[in-house]
Design a protein around this motif. Structure first.
Motif, PDB file in Angstrom:
ATOM      1  N   ARG A   2      67.518 -16.728  28.120  1.00 40.30           N
ATOM      2  CA  ARG A   2      68.829 -17.228  27.678  1.00 40.30           C
ATOM      3  C   ARG A   2      69.920 -16.821  28.672  1.00 40.30           C
ATOM      4  N   SER A   3      69.983 -15.515  29.016  1.00 43.74           N
ATOM      5  CA  SER A   3      71.084 -15.095  29.889  1.00 43.74           C
ATOM      6  C   SER A   3      70.834 -15.482  31.344  1.00 43.74           C
ATOM      7  N   MET A   4      69.571 -15.519  31.770  1.00 40.29           N
ATOM      8  CA  MET A   4      69.284 -15.992  33.137  1.00 40.29           C
ATOM      9  C   MET A   4      69.779 -17.439  33.295  1.00 40.29           C
ATOM     10  N   SER A   5      69.574 -18.249  32.274  1.00 37.83           N
ATOM     11  CA  SER A   5      69.981 -19.666  32.351  1.00 37.83           C
ATOM     12  C   SER A   5      71.490 -19.778  32.538  1.00 37.83           C
ATOM     13  N   LYS A   6      72.233 -18.909  31.856  1.00 37.62           N
ATOM     14  CA  LYS A   6      73.694 -18.954  31.986  1.00 37.62           C
ATOM     15  C   LYS A   6      74.106 -18.524  33.398  1.00 37.62           C
ATOM     16  N   SER A   7      73.465 -17.485  33.927  1.00 37.86           N
ATOM     17  CA  SER A   7      73.772 -17.025  35.286  1.00 37.86           C
ATOM     18  C   SER A   7      73.525 -18.149  36.300  1.00 37.86           C
ATOM     19  N   ILE A   8      72.399 -18.856  36.140  1.00 36.16           N
ATOM     20  CA  ILE A   8      72.056 -19.954  37.059  1.00 36.16           C
ATOM     21  C   ILE A   8      73.089 -21.077  36.937  1.00 36.16           C
ATOM     22  N   ALA A   9      73.481 -21.381  35.704  1.00 35.11           N
ATOM     23  CA  ALA A   9      74.458 -22.453  35.474  1.00 35.11           C
ATOM     24  C   ALA A   9      75.783 -22.132  36.179  1.00 35.11           C
ATOM     25  N   ILE A  10      76.226 -20.883  36.051  1.00 36.80           N
ATOM     26  CA  ILE A  10      77.503 -20.488  36.672  1.00 36.80           C
ATOM     27  C   ILE A  10      77.387 -20.571  38.197  1.00 36.80           C
ATOM     28  N   HIS A  11      76.287 -20.047  38.739  1.00 31.49           N
ATOM     29  CA  HIS A  11      76.097 -20.084  40.196  1.00 31.49           C
ATOM     30  C   HIS A  11      76.124 -21.526  40.704  1.00 31.49           C
ATOM     31  N   CYS A  12      75.408 -22.404  40.036  1.00 35.06           N
ATOM     32  CA  CYS A  12      75.322 -23.802  40.494  1.00 35.06           C
ATOM     33  C   CYS A  12      76.680 -24.484  40.406  1.00 35.06           C
ATOM     34  N   ARG A  13      77.420 -24.176  39.348  1.00 37.98           N
ATOM     35  CA  ARG A  13      78.753 -24.767  39.199  1.00 37.98           C
ATOM     36  C   ARG A  13      79.700 -24.256  40.283  1.00 37.98           C
ATOM     37  N   GLN A  14      79.705 -22.920  40.482  1.00 37.81           N
ATOM     38  CA  GLN A  14      80.620 -22.337  41.474  1.00 37.81           C
ATOM     39  C   GLN A  14      80.338 -22.846  42.877  1.00 37.81           C
ATOM     40  N   ASN A  15      79.085 -23.152  43.142  1.00 30.68           N
ATOM     41  CA  ASN A  15      78.706 -23.609  44.480  1.00 30.68           C
ATOM     42  C   ASN A  15      78.575 -25.127  44.577  1.00 30.68           C
ATOM     43  N   LYS A  16      79.085 -25.809  43.539  1.00 30.67           N
ATOM     44  CA  LYS A  16      79.120 -27.279  43.510  1.00 30.67           C
ATOM     45  C   LYS A  16      77.766 -27.908  43.879  1.00 30.67           C
ATOM     46  N   LEU A  17      76.704 -27.376  43.260  1.00 32.74           N
ATOM     47  CA  LEU A  17      75.365 -27.873  43.569  1.00 32.74           C
ATOM     48  C   LEU A  17      74.995 -29.105  42.740  1.00 32.74           C
ATOM     49  N   ASN A  18      75.822 -29.393  41.725  1.00 30.85           N
ATOM     50  CA  ASN A  18      75.515 -30.504  40.817  1.00 30.85           C
ATOM     51  C   ASN A  18      74.153 -30.312  40.128  1.00 30.85           C
ATOM     52  N   ILE A  19      73.829 -29.034  39.888  1.00 30.47           N
ATOM     53  CA  ILE A  19      72.595 -28.727  39.157  1.00 30.47           C
ATOM     54  C   ILE A  19      73.011 -28.046  37.858  1.00 30.47           C
ATOM     55  N   ARG A  20      72.528 -28.606  36.747  1.00 33.78           N
ATOM     56  CA  ARG A  20      72.840 -28.026  35.440  1.00 33.78           C
ATOM     57  C   ARG A  20      71.671 -27.186  34.965  1.00 33.78           C
ATOM     58  N   CYS A  21      71.979 -26.147  34.173  1.00 32.25           N
ATOM     59  CA  CYS A  21      70.900 -25.314  33.642  1.00 32.25           C
ATOM     60  C   CYS A  21      71.251 -24.917  32.205  1.00 32.25           C
ATOM     61  N   ASN A  22      70.390 -25.265  31.286  1.00 31.68           N
ATOM     62  CA  ASN A  22      70.614 -24.972  29.862  1.00 31.68           C
ATOM     63  C   ASN A  22      69.360 -24.352  29.255  1.00 31.68           C
ATOM     64  N   SER A  23      69.553 -23.604  28.186  1.00 31.49           N
ATOM     65  CA  SER A  23      68.386 -23.097  27.458  1.00 31.49           C
ATOM     66  C   SER A  23      68.283 -23.813  26.111  1.00 31.49           C
ATOM     67  N   VAL A  24      67.042 -23.964  25.652  1.00 31.53           N
ATOM     68  CA  VAL A  24      66.774 -24.630  24.368  1.00 31.53           C
ATOM     69  C   VAL A  24      66.100 -23.608  23.460  1.00 31.53           C
ATOM     70  N   HIS A  25      66.545 -23.563  22.192  1.00 32.02           N
ATOM     71  CA  HIS A  25      66.105 -22.511  21.269  1.00 32.02           C
ATOM     72  C   HIS A  25      65.535 -23.101  19.978  1.00 32.02           C
ATOM     73  N   PRO A  26      64.253 -23.468  20.003  1.00 26.07           N
ATOM     74  CA  PRO A  26      63.678 -23.983  18.752  1.00 26.07           C
ATOM     75  C   PRO A  26      63.391 -22.852  17.761  1.00 26.07           C
ATOM     76  N   GLY A  27      63.448 -23.206  16.470  1.00 22.05           N
ATOM     77  CA  GLY A  27      62.902 -22.325  15.431  1.00 22.05           C
ATOM     78  C   GLY A  27      61.419 -22.652  15.344  1.00 22.05           C
ATOM     79  N   SER A  28      60.846 -22.659  14.135  1.00 22.09           N
ATOM     80  CA  SER A  28      59.411 -22.971  14.022  1.00 22.09           C
ATOM     81  C   SER A  28      59.163 -24.464  14.121  1.00 22.09           C
ATOM     82  N   ILE A  29      58.300 -24.838  15.062  1.00 22.22           N
ATOM     83  CA  ILE A  29      57.932 -26.240  15.267  1.00 22.22           C
ATOM     84  C   ILE A  29      56.411 -26.318  15.186  1.00 22.22           C
TER      85      ILE A  29
END
Ligand SMILES: NC(=O)c1ccc[n+]([C@@H]2O[C@H](COP(=O)([O-])OP(=O)(O)OC[C@H]3O[C@@H](n4cnc5c(N)ncnc54)[C@H](O)[C@@H]3O)[C@@H](O)[C@H]2O)c1
Length: 252
Positions: free
Chosen positions: A158-185
């Motif tokens: 979860r927190s690694m994904s946020k760090s990557i998202a911020i880095h990509c945004r700050q460096n204008k890489l046009n790469i998005r990074c999100n985390s997905v959190h399912p319950g029981s599937i």
């Protein structure tokens, strides 16, 4: 025009459960999907069945990532999406977990996701952007007593994904990074957990679908719809966020 028409997308752990459902949904929406899994026999046969391209991979092996990216670059000369989905969920609380099991879980989930993101970004930069989804869990938000290593790994994702998202945004890489959190599937991972923790064999029920609904367990397509959205340009303004798919379990 389909929602992810001609996008080149890697889905790891695609020979079962959520990864397989993601691959099917992405292919149906026009993507070229590279399905990876440690189970080569099953992965290969499922990929030919649904129109994906199979690549045998153990995500916990760093060199498997450079081999995968070389394969994708040679075949498509681009990468638009990565779904870091592969995972295991051994049941062990803090008192019983062994160091070996702890390391295996951290290695597959956290190291695998880290290597996946790092190597994907290099290739995504060639075609000017992309979308990364890291499969976390509600275990990252609330912690699960019977899964100490799994909860720790998913929290890290979860927190690694946020760090990557911020880095990509700050460096204008046009790469998005999100985390997905399912319950029981309803997947083999959860069927095993139900049998072990509550003695319930969901698939042996007279009407498994009805029992699934009664128990508040989701179906793989509930997650796959989110993956298609996050891989598509519809979500172009969404990065660094955590998408919870749990029918409200974590808010009640
Ligand atoms: N099913 C759920 O309720 C649920 C909830 C939250 C999060 N998740 C996460 O979703 C992901 C998929 O889970 P699932 O329920 O579909 O499980 P699953 O057991 O049905 O499928 C997991 C797949 O990952 C593959 N895999 C395992 N180790 C691997 C490795 N080292 N390298 C490559 N592939 C490997 C397996 O062979 C299998 O095909 C996991 O990361 C899991 O933690 C699942």
């Amino acid at each position: 025009m389909k929602r992810v028409e001609d996008k080149v997308i890697i889905v790891t752990g695609a020979a079962s459960g959520l990864g397989l459902a993601d691959a099917k949904a992405l292919i149906a929406e026009g993507a070229k999907v590279i399905m990876t899994d440690i189970d080569a026999e099953k992965g290969d046969s499922l990929a030919s069945e649904i129109g994906g391209i199979f690549f045998a991979q153990d995500v916990s092996n760093e060199s498997s990532w450079s081999e995968l990216m070389k394969f994708v670059e040679n075949k498509f000369a681009r990468l638009d999406g990565l779904v870091n989905n592969a995972g295991i969920a051994p049941i062990a609380n803090i008192e019983e977990v062994t160091t070996q099991s702890w390391r295996e879980v951290i290695n597959i989930h956290l190291d695998g996701t880290f290597w996946g993101c790092q190597s994907a970004i290099k290739l995504m930069k060639i075609n000017g952007g992309g979308s990364i989804v890291n499969m976390s869990s509600t275990a990252a938000l609330i912690g699960l007593g019977s899964y100490v290593a799994y909860s720790a790994a998913k929290g890290g994702i979860r927190s690694m994904s946020k760090s990557i998202a911020i880095h990509c945004r700050q460096n204008k890489l046009n790469i998005r990074c999100n985390s997905v959190h399912p319950g029981s599937i309803s997947t083999p991972m959860v069927h095993h957990a139900l049998k072990t923790l509550v003695g319930k064999d969901l698939l042996a029920e007279e009407d498994p679908e009805e029992t699934r609904k009664e128990m508040g367990i989701g179906e793989p397509s509930d997650v796959a719809h989110m993956i298609v959205y996050l891989m598509s340009n519809e979500s172009k303004h969404i990065t660094g966020t955590e998408m919870v798919i749990d029918n409200g379990d974590t808010v009640i």
